[in-house]
Write a protein that holds these residues in place. Structure first.
Motif, short mmCIF file in Angstrom:
data_model
loop_
_atom_site.label_atom_id
_atom_site.label_comp_id
_atom_site.label_asym_id
_atom_site.label_seq_id
_atom_site.Cartn_x
_atom_site.Cartn_y
_atom_site.Cartn_z
N UNK A 62 -3.35 4.38 10.63
CA UNK A 62 -2.13 5.02 10.11
C UNK A 62 -1.10 4.00 9.65
N UNK A 63 -1.14 2.80 10.21
CA UNK A 63 -0.15 1.78 9.86
C UNK A 63 -0.31 1.29 8.43
N UNK A 64 -1.46 1.57 7.81
CA UNK A 64 -1.68 1.15 6.42
C UNK A 64 -1.08 2.13 5.41
N UNK A 65 -0.70 3.31 5.84
CA UNK A 65 -0.33 4.36 4.90
C UNK A 65 0.90 4.04 4.06
N UNK A 66 1.99 3.55 4.63
CA UNK A 66 3.17 3.30 3.77
C UNK A 66 2.87 2.37 2.60
N UNK A 67 2.13 1.29 2.84
CA UNK A 67 1.80 0.37 1.75
C UNK A 67 0.82 1.01 0.77
N UNK A 68 -0.12 1.78 1.30
CA UNK A 68 -1.13 2.43 0.44
C UNK A 68 -0.50 3.33 -0.60
N UNK A 69 0.54 4.05 -0.24
CA UNK A 69 1.11 5.05 -1.15
C UNK A 69 2.44 4.60 -1.76
N UNK A 70 2.76 3.32 -1.65
CA UNK A 70 4.08 2.84 -2.06
C UNK A 70 4.35 2.99 -3.56
N UNK A 71 3.31 3.07 -4.37
CA UNK A 71 3.50 3.21 -5.82
C UNK A 71 3.45 4.66 -6.30
N UNK A 72 3.31 5.59 -5.38
CA UNK A 72 3.19 7.00 -5.76
C UNK A 72 4.59 7.60 -5.96
N UNK A 73 4.80 8.15 -7.14
CA UNK A 73 6.09 8.74 -7.47
C UNK A 73 6.04 10.26 -7.33
N UNK A 74 7.18 10.88 -7.07
CA UNK A 74 7.22 12.35 -6.96
C UNK A 74 6.66 13.00 -8.21
N UNK A 75 5.89 14.05 -8.01
CA UNK A 75 5.35 14.81 -9.12
C UNK A 75 3.98 14.38 -9.61
N UNK A 76 3.50 13.21 -9.18
CA UNK A 76 2.17 12.76 -9.60
C UNK A 76 1.10 13.64 -8.97
N UNK A 77 0.04 13.86 -9.73
CA UNK A 77 -1.14 14.57 -9.22
C UNK A 77 -2.04 13.53 -8.58
N UNK A 78 -2.27 13.64 -7.26
CA UNK A 78 -2.96 12.59 -6.50
C UNK A 78 -4.15 13.17 -5.75
#
Length: 272
Positions: free
Chosen positions: A33-49
């Motif tokens: 779980x500690x990897x999650x913040x860095x993993x998703x750091x480039x994801x912007x609101x509204x993106x389809x992921x």
């Protein structure tokens, strides 16, 4: 024979029931779980992921909190049960990473937290990632660093080599740590039409209340670690677990708890 057939069966069997799934959620996941913040750091609101190999939904939950439009996909019904309980408003689908049930160009981004390393045909999975990504789409994935830098893998697999029965071995599979190597990661991604943008090491770890818990984490929360322990004769299994406990006690004690590092590698790429 399929790609790494024995490995594929081990992974399928391991994740098919509630045993490993429960063990992973309750024991292993505090480190991943500690990897999650860095993993998703480039994801912007509204993106389809697409959260690929979504497991128990921890990344899906974080993506929803970040304002993304998310689908979680995993082949394990046991893990999906955890995900649906954890994220009741999430969208989850049972799917094989090697044959995704989505149209081309369906997503703005794909993320996978320590999931693709469990897939038998990893080039095929990466090809599917590229297929479902739109032009210039983002891809981010994590994998575990190898024993050359990971104290956890040094301890566990070192003890298995020293005390395990010579006839007990995990079926041959993909290099478990290849995505932590920049040259290997770049080459694998490029073959799939993905261009590596960055590769960084993340500080993941467990804070254990007892030194014998590391052996329990591998025995109950990981298909390969569990196989290596449960397939041993009793004498060897006991010796491995005792050696792991001793090394954890010796190397990782910090103020009454045991801080056990298991660094991960984060690769970020884009579709080309």
């Amino acid at each position: 024979m399929g790609v790494y057939e024995g490995f594929a069966e081990l992974e399928k069997y391991g994740w098919s029931g509630s045993g490993v799934a429960d063990g992973y959620v309750n024991l292993f996941s505090p480190a991943s779980d500690l990897a999650i913040p860095a993993l998703i750091s480039d994801i912007e609101p509204g993106l389809r992921v697409l959260d690929l190999c979504c497991g128990h939904g921890n990344v899906t939950q974080a993506l929803l909190n970040a304002g993304a439009d998310v689908v979680g996909a995993d082949f394990s019904t046991a893990m999906l049960e955890h995900a649906r309980r954890r994220v009741p408003d999430g969208e989850f689908i049972e799917a094989d990473a090697q044959d995704l049930p989505f149209d081309d160009n369906s997503f703005d981004a794909v993320v996978s937290n320590l999931g693709i390393i469990h897939v038998p045909d990893q080039p095929k999975a990466l090809g599917e990632v590229r297929r479902v990504l739109g032009d210039d789409g983002k891809f981010a994935m994590t994998s575990w660093c190898g024993p050359d830098v990971s104290p956890t893998f040094q301890v566990f697999y070192g003890c298995v080599r020293q005390h395990g029965h010579p006839d007990v071995a995990v079926p041959e599979g993909p290099n478990f740590h290849q995505f932590a190597n920049e040259d290997m990661a770049r080459g694998l991604l490029a073959e799939a039409g993905l261009e590596l943008q960055s590769l960084e090491q993340l500080d993941c770890y467990w804070e254990l209340s007892q030194p014998d818990l590391l052996a329990e984490i591998f025995e109950k929360g990981a298909p390969r670690g569990g196989y290596l322990l449960t397939s041993q004769p009793e004498e060897n299994r006991t010796a491995i677990k005792s050696a792991v406990t001793g090394m954890v006690a010796e190397r990782f004690e910090e103020g009454g708890v045991w801080h056990v590092p298991i660094p991960a590698a984060l690769a970020k790429a884009k579709a080309v």
